[in-house]
Motif scaffolding. Structure first.
Motif, PDB file in Angstrom:
ATOM      1  N   THR B  56       0.830  -1.208   0.000  1.00  0.00           N
ATOM      2  CA  THR B  56       0.000   0.000   0.000  1.00  0.00           C
ATOM      3  C   THR B  56       0.864   1.257   0.000  1.00  0.00           C
ATOM      4  OG1 THR B  56      -0.172  -0.128   2.417  1.00  0.00           O
ATOM      5  CG2 THR B  56      -1.988  -1.074   1.148  1.00  0.00           C
ATOM      6  N   CYS B  57       1.961   1.214   0.725  1.00  0.00           N
ATOM      7  CA  CYS B  57       2.812   2.407   0.813  1.00  0.00           C
ATOM      8  C   CYS B  57       3.449   2.714  -0.541  1.00  0.00           C
ATOM      9  CB  CYS B  57       3.883   2.203   1.883  1.00  0.00           C
ATOM     10  SG  CYS B  57       4.779   3.710   2.288  1.00  0.00           S
ATOM     11  N   VAL B  58       3.931   1.676  -1.217  1.00  0.00           N
ATOM     12  CA  VAL B  58       4.536   1.898  -2.540  1.00  0.00           C
ATOM     13  C   VAL B  58       3.478   2.419  -3.512  1.00  0.00           C
ATOM     14  CG1 VAL B  58       5.559   0.745  -4.540  1.00  0.00           C
ATOM     15  CG2 VAL B  58       6.453   0.299  -2.258  1.00  0.00           C
ATOM     16  N   MET B  59       2.262   1.859  -3.417  1.00  0.00           N
ATOM     17  CA  MET B  59       1.218   2.362  -4.329  1.00  0.00           C
ATOM     18  C   MET B  59       0.910   3.836  -4.050  1.00  0.00           C
ATOM     19  SD  MET B  59      -2.700   1.175  -5.046  1.00  0.00           S
ATOM     20  CE  MET B  59      -3.828   2.557  -4.890  1.00  0.00           C
ATOM     21  N   MET B  60       0.762   4.187  -2.795  1.00  0.00           N
ATOM     22  CA  MET B  60       0.451   5.583  -2.479  1.00  0.00           C
ATOM     23  C   MET B  60       1.577   6.500  -2.947  1.00  0.00           C
ATOM     24  SD  MET B  60      -2.522   5.348  -1.426  1.00  0.00           S
ATOM     25  CE  MET B  60      -2.762   7.096  -1.232  1.00  0.00           C
ATOM     26  N   MET B  61       2.809   6.025  -2.776  1.00  0.00           N
ATOM     27  CA  MET B  61       3.938   6.845  -3.233  1.00  0.00           C
ATOM     28  C   MET B  61       3.960   6.921  -4.750  1.00  0.00           C
ATOM     29  SD  MET B  61       6.048   8.643  -1.567  1.00  0.00           S
ATOM     30  CE  MET B  61       6.621   9.992  -2.608  1.00  0.00           C
ATOM     31  N   PHE B  62       3.559   5.822  -5.408  1.00  0.00           N
ATOM     32  CA  PHE B  62       3.519   5.855  -6.875  1.00  0.00           C
ATOM     33  C   PHE B  62       2.457   6.846  -7.363  1.00  0.00           C
ATOM     34  CE2 PHE B  62       2.004   4.589 -11.043  1.00  0.00           C
ATOM     35  CZ  PHE B  62       3.191   4.663 -11.756  1.00  0.00           C
ATOM     36  N   LEU B  97      10.518  -9.103  -0.642  1.00  0.00           N
ATOM     37  CA  LEU B  97       9.204  -8.612  -1.069  1.00  0.00           C
ATOM     38  C   LEU B  97       9.256  -8.443  -2.578  1.00  0.00           C
ATOM     39  CD1 LEU B  97       8.565  -5.906   1.678  1.00  0.00           C
ATOM     40  CD2 LEU B  97       7.181  -7.949   1.319  1.00  0.00           C
ATOM     41  N   HIS B  98       8.405  -9.188  -3.251  1.00  0.00           N
ATOM     42  CA  HIS B  98       8.433  -9.177  -4.720  1.00  0.00           C
ATOM     43  C   HIS B  98       7.173  -8.470  -5.218  1.00  0.00           C
ATOM     44  CE1 HIS B  98       9.477 -11.616  -8.582  1.00  0.00           C
ATOM     45  NE2 HIS B  98       9.154 -10.378  -8.844  1.00  0.00           N
ATOM     46  N   PHE B  99       7.368  -7.299  -5.777  1.00  0.00           N
ATOM     47  CA  PHE B  99       6.262  -6.485  -6.296  1.00  0.00           C
ATOM     48  C   PHE B  99       6.077  -6.769  -7.792  1.00  0.00           C
ATOM     49  CE2 PHE B  99       5.588  -3.198  -2.961  1.00  0.00           C
ATOM     50  CZ  PHE B  99       6.631  -3.532  -2.120  1.00  0.00           C
ATOM     51  N   ARG B 100       4.837  -6.966  -8.194  1.00  0.00           N
ATOM     52  CA  ARG B 100       4.547  -7.133  -9.630  1.00  0.00           C
ATOM     53  C   ARG B 100       3.452  -6.140 -10.036  1.00  0.00           C
ATOM     54  NH1 ARG B 100       5.425 -12.377  -7.773  1.00  0.00           N
ATOM     55  NH2 ARG B 100       7.026 -13.556  -8.909  1.00  0.00           N
ATOM     56  N   PRO B 101       3.807  -4.875 -10.133  1.00  0.00           N
ATOM     57  CA  PRO B 101       2.781  -3.891 -10.491  1.00  0.00           C
ATOM     58  C   PRO B 101       2.406  -3.952 -11.972  1.00  0.00           C
ATOM     59  CG  PRO B 101       4.899  -2.817 -10.244  1.00  0.00           C
ATOM     60  CD  PRO B 101       5.108  -4.253  -9.854  1.00  0.00           C
ATOM     61  N   LYS B 102       1.114  -3.833 -12.240  1.00  0.00           N
ATOM     62  CA  LYS B 102       0.614  -3.708 -13.616  1.00  0.00           C
ATOM     63  C   LYS B 102       0.099  -2.280 -13.746  1.00  0.00           C
ATOM     64  CE  LYS B 102      -0.864  -8.516 -13.887  1.00  0.00           C
ATOM     65  NZ  LYS B 102      -2.039  -9.417 -13.907  1.00  0.00           N
ATOM     66  N   ILE B 103       0.725  -1.536 -14.622  1.00  0.00           N
ATOM     67  CA  ILE B 103       0.440  -0.094 -14.715  1.00  0.00           C
ATOM     68  C   ILE B 103       0.024   0.245 -16.140  1.00  0.00           C
ATOM     69  CG2 ILE B 103       1.432   2.218 -14.475  1.00  0.00           C
ATOM     70  CD1 ILE B 103       3.507   0.878 -12.537  1.00  0.00           C
ATOM     71  N   ARG B 104      -1.100   0.914 -16.262  1.00  0.00           N
ATOM     72  CA  ARG B 104      -1.545   1.408 -17.571  1.00  0.00           C
ATOM     73  C   ARG B 104      -1.553   2.927 -17.523  1.00  0.00           C
ATOM     74  NH1 ARG B 104      -6.728   0.414 -17.590  1.00  0.00           N
ATOM     75  NH2 ARG B 104      -7.052   1.226 -19.682  1.00  0.00           N
ATOM     76  N   VAL B 105      -0.938   3.525 -18.527  1.00  0.00           N
ATOM     77  CA  VAL B 105      -0.939   4.989 -18.628  1.00  0.00           C
ATOM     78  C   VAL B 105      -1.305   5.383 -20.045  1.00  0.00           C
ATOM     79  CG1 VAL B 105       0.793   5.386 -16.810  1.00  0.00           C
ATOM     80  CG2 VAL B 105       1.524   5.060 -19.165  1.00  0.00           C
ATOM     81  N   ALA B 106      -1.811   6.591 -20.188  1.00  0.00           N
ATOM     82  CA  ALA B 106      -2.101   7.126 -21.522  1.00  0.00           C
ATOM     83  C   ALA B 106      -0.866   7.854 -22.037  1.00  0.00           C
ATOM     84  CB  ALA B 106      -3.291   8.081 -21.458  1.00  0.00           C
ATOM     85  N   ALA B 107      -0.607   7.689 -23.334  1.00  0.00           N
ATOM     86  CA  ALA B 107       0.566   8.345 -23.913  1.00  0.00           C
ATOM     87  C   ALA B 107       0.396   9.862 -23.910  1.00  0.00           C
ATOM     88  CB  ALA B 107       0.793   7.846 -25.339  1.00  0.00           C
ATOM     89  N   GLY B 108      -0.843  10.309 -24.079  1.00  0.00           N
ATOM     90  CA  GLY B 108      -1.094  11.750 -24.052  1.00  0.00           C
ATOM     91  C   GLY B 108      -0.340  12.521 -25.113  1.00  0.00           C
ATOM     92  N   VAL B 119       7.517   6.321 -16.524  1.00  0.00           N
ATOM     93  CA  VAL B 119       6.817   5.446 -15.564  1.00  0.00           C
ATOM     94  C   VAL B 119       7.852   4.678 -14.740  1.00  0.00           C
ATOM     95  CG1 VAL B 119       5.286   3.464 -15.297  1.00  0.00           C
ATOM     96  CG2 VAL B 119       4.744   5.217 -16.988  1.00  0.00           C
ATOM     97  N   ARG B 120       8.865   4.165 -15.395  1.00  0.00           N
ATOM     98  CA  ARG B 120       9.884   3.389 -14.674  1.00  0.00           C
ATOM     99  C   ARG B 120      10.605   4.266 -13.647  1.00  0.00           C
ATOM    100  NH1 ARG B 120      10.527  -1.637 -16.608  1.00  0.00           N
ATOM    101  NH2 ARG B 120       9.633  -2.007 -18.669  1.00  0.00           N
ATOM    102  N   ARG B 121      10.896   5.493 -14.039  1.00  0.00           N
ATOM    103  CA  ARG B 121      11.569   6.380 -13.077  1.00  0.00           C
ATOM    104  C   ARG B 121      10.632   6.729 -11.924  1.00  0.00           C
ATOM    105  NH1 ARG B 121      12.757  11.158 -14.678  1.00  0.00           N
ATOM    106  NH2 ARG B 121      12.013  11.163 -16.833  1.00  0.00           N
ATOM    107  N   ALA B 122       9.359   6.913 -12.235  1.00  0.00           N
ATOM    108  CA  ALA B 122       8.396   7.203 -11.160  1.00  0.00           C
ATOM    109  C   ALA B 122       8.291   6.022 -10.211  1.00  0.00           C
ATOM    110  CB  ALA B 122       7.038   7.539 -11.765  1.00  0.00           C
ATOM    111  N   LEU B 123       8.344   4.832 -10.768  1.00  0.00           N
ATOM    112  CA  LEU B 123       8.250   3.631  -9.932  1.00  0.00           C
ATOM    113  C   LEU B 123       9.496   3.486  -9.049  1.00  0.00           C
ATOM    114  CD1 LEU B 123       6.256   1.340  -9.450  1.00  0.00           C
ATOM    115  CD2 LEU B 123       7.344   0.077 -11.305  1.00  0.00           C
TER     116      LEU B 123
END
Lengths: 171, 151
Positions: B56-62, B97-108, B119-123
């Motif tokens: 949850t903390c990593v998600m909130m920070m993301f 702790l093994h995180f497997r985030p699935k992230i969808r973003v719009a190219a905009g 996205v990778r740098r934000a993560l």
């Protein structure tokens, strides 16, 4: 590769490149090439305090700066930080690599993280300098008043240490 | 710029291998140990809480990082797995702790590789600045799956 002075404060190590000068705000100034051009960037202390850079916006080439004008802005994960030029002049080159790789400011603040090259006005426009018969040379980009205002690496390291220790004491 | 803040929880024994947990931020839960460790099924456990705290903390920070990195976030989902090691002396620790985030973003309107790199740098920043991820001694592994949608 420049040599570094280092200050270890708490668990942090702050590096100060020994081959340039610094404003009190932590903008480094390095003479580069002839005819009074200087390169500007943010010190290791500034980048560590500011956080991971998301964007670095440098004012475009052709921008005229007075000493004390903001020449760049870092948007980091924690804050938006304005960087002030300690020298007057005109921006003649901007580090375009920072558009796609702003992390260079964090990973290599004294190298790939440079931000702008400024044609220092004081040297170029200084009549006394010209009248005295001096010719600009590599390593002669700063005017005497710039030199007097900017800190040498040892003095900047002391300033970093004092500021960091003051922050620890205030916490 | 060192500062401190405090957070608290309160636990109370309810008999057997069960307890009641009051979180400082409000919610309350029944809890036990995992059923493979003499606990009860169907309730909160310390093991889940540990993994959940990091997840949850990593998600909130993301989410914060996505705003700062000007990402047009469409969805975020992350299954995180904690690996327990039982030592020879029977002490136990969560080593990984093994995180497997699935992230969808719009190219905009930006090139997909540019957005994906951001996205990778934000993560990476989310992991670095996550209070919990930064506090635990478990090894942290992040395997993201990033989709940049042309919309």
């Amino acid at each position: 590769m420049p040599e570094f002075l280092e200050a270890t404060i708490d668990k942090f190590i702050f590096r100060v490149a020994a081959d340039r000068r610094y404003s009190r705000d932590g903008v480094w100034v390095q003479e580069c090439g002839g005819d009074g051009q200087v390169r500007l960037g943010a010190s290791d202390y500034v980048q560590q305090r500011s956080g991971d850079a998301a964007f670095v916006h440098v004012k475009p080439a052709g921008t005229r700066l007075a000493s004390g004008d903001e020449f760049a802005e870092m948007e980091t994960i924690k804050a938006t930080v304005g960087l002030v030029s300690p020298v007057a002049g005109e921006i003649v080159e901007v580090n375009k690599d920072l558009d796609l790789s702003p992390e260079n400011v964090n990973q290599d603040p004294y190298g790939k993280g440079w931000m702008a090259v400024v044609q220092a006005a004081e040297l170029r426009d200084c009549p006394d300098f010209r009248a005295a018969g001096h010719q600009p040379k590599v390593g002669r980009g700063l005017s005497p008043s710039d030199r007097a205002r900017l800190l040498d690496p040892a003095a900047y390291l002391s300033a970093v240490r004092a500021q960091a220790e003051e922050e620890i004491g205030a916490s | 710029m060192s500062r401190t803040a405090t957070y608290h929880t309160t636990v109370r024994w309810k008999g057997g291998h069960r307890g009641h947990l009051v979180m400082g931020n409000g919610p309350e839960y029944e809890f036990s140990a995992p059923s493979d460790a003499h606990g009860c099924a169907g309730v909160f456990t310390p093991e889940d809480a540990y993994v959940a705290a990091a997840n949850t903390c990593v998600m909130m920070m993301f989410l914060w990082a996505a705003e700062r990195f000007k990402l047009k976030l469409l969805s975020y989902e992350c299954r995180t797995e904690g690996t327990k090691l039982v030592e020879r002396d029977r002490t136990e620790l969560l080593t990984r702790l093994h995180f497997r985030p699935k992230i969808r973003v719009a190219a905009g309107g930006e090139p997909s590789p540019v957005v994906e790199a951001r996205v990778r740098r934000a993560l990476q920043s989310a992991q670095k600045y996550s209070l919990v991820a930064n506090s635990v001694k478990s090894e942290i592994v992040v395997d993201p799956k990033i989709v940049v949608e042309e919309c």
